[in-house]
Enzyme design. Sequence first.
Site, PDB file in Angstrom:
ATOM      1  N   ASP A 130      -6.253  20.428  -6.018  1.00 49.70           N
ATOM      2  CA  ASP A 130      -5.251  20.857  -7.004  1.00 49.70           C
ATOM      3  C   ASP A 130      -5.500  20.331  -8.411  1.00 49.70           C
ATOM      4  O   ASP A 130      -4.603  20.365  -9.247  1.00 49.70           O
ATOM      5  CB  ASP A 130      -3.860  20.418  -6.547  1.00 49.70           C
ATOM      6  N   GLU A 131      -6.711  19.866  -8.689  1.00 51.03           N
ATOM      7  CA  GLU A 131      -6.954  19.217  -9.980  1.00 51.03           C
ATOM      8  C   GLU A 131      -8.384  19.458 -10.423  1.00 51.03           C
ATOM      9  O   GLU A 131      -9.310  19.379  -9.623  1.00 51.03           O
ATOM     10  CB  GLU A 131      -6.690  17.713  -9.825  1.00 51.03           C
ATOM     11  N   ASP A 173      -3.584  20.223 -13.499  1.00 45.51           N
ATOM     12  CA  ASP A 173      -3.044  19.523 -12.330  1.00 45.51           C
ATOM     13  C   ASP A 173      -1.875  20.338 -11.799  1.00 45.51           C
ATOM     14  O   ASP A 173      -0.867  20.507 -12.487  1.00 45.51           O
ATOM     15  CB  ASP A 173      -2.589  18.115 -12.732  1.00 45.51           C
TER      16      ASP A 173
END
Length: 486
Positions: free
Chosen positions: A105-106, A11
């Site tokens: 983003d993860e 993350d």
Amino acid sequence: MRPAPTILHLDMDAFYASAEQAAKPSLRGKAVVVGGLGPRGVVATASYEARRLGVHSAMPTAQARRLAPNAAYLVPRFSLYRTVSDQVMELLGRLSPLVEPLSLDEAFVDLEAGGTADDAASARATGEGLRTAIRAVTGLSGSVGLAGSKMLAKIASEEAKPDGLLLIEPGTERELLAPMSVRILPGVGPATGDHLRRAGMTTVHDLAEAGEAELVRLVGKAHGHGLYRMALGLDDRPVVSERDAKSVSVEDTFDVDLHDRVRVRSEVERLAVRCVERLRAADRSGRTVVLKVRRYDFSTLTRSETLRGPTDDPTVVREAAGRLLESVDTTGGVRLLGVGVTGLADYTQEDLFAQAADARELARRAREEEHRAPVEGDGEDVAAEPEPDSAEVLAARRWPAGHDVHHEQHGHGWVQGSGVGRVTVRFEEPWSAPGRVLTFRVDDPLLRPADPLPLVRDAADYSSWPASLPKSRSGADSSGGGESSP
């Protein structure tokens, strides 16, 4: 559950805000808020400096301004975020063929499937190597969680924030989870959490002690069974490499309710074109066009039309959305519009030209009916022309706060703000010192919008990574392939 912590969850830390701080030296270490800046804007991401002031994601921007009046408020630059996300996902893809992106983003990564880890030591080395590689390539930090299941890996990365790594050793799950709030578990939102609190359960330990039967009684059979398993740290979900999108859509919330019917239609057509652009970027087509309208009283209406076959033709989607609008009463005002396409496919309708022609013919008939001259005594009024946007609104659209510009004399910079016919620019680059601020007329011929610069000018060469990582036992004599454990 796996006997080794070989599921990794990455993350990125305050992704949008961190990318903006990396791109703008003058904002490093300062409160930054990224999101919609209008009266109805919502915070997308806040830097950790802003979070300490009480700002958080999904908060109305107006409330954030009251909490952090001196923060920098910026409009998102998705082209930059997608570029950085692609760099990160490319690094993850080198670790394993099983990468499950959850957002820009993860992502989850099955390290065992890639032969890069099969025990705690090799998993930790891989996680630390990944964090180093991400910083070298993008200039940003990410937090890593490692565990024997997806649920625990995600919890570990959250606990590791910011810029950390946490590995949960198999066998320690219940001890780790016990004192945590029930809200840490997937699927436990504010409503469920409040319901459990009223029943005297605030921690994961409380759920495990209550037992499955009691949880089923409180929240239902399906949810209660899953909640009890999660409280025990049990999660058997595999990492899935392809999460097929079911729809593509775009929507806009307007600072002021739209009342003019012609303006509403033009916004719907604009959104339809944007939707098709996303559809084509994903190399997909779709069969069903969906229109979403949120009215002045917050009531939300959706209308859909299924076409004869999948399409990625902007004319077809635009005209279908226009036809759907005709069935919606927008009297009183519209605060949000959205256009989406569902029923996605990897091909388009063969009879595309005939389909487009049909759509144009239907649209022509609709326009003729709409604009026919009123018969004397009908009592109808001719639709008024939409009022043009003000100069301030046009300036804000052309020069969004935080976006890149280039001046022929002063070089690259970014917009700090605009108003009263002026635009203020700070001239700096990601690798420079904080730059100077200058103000120009909004129509200065030497100033133009520009593309984002890379966050790292001389990125380290990671083309051979992760070959330098310590090999896991199972991958010591292989090329890095391998099958995930059952």
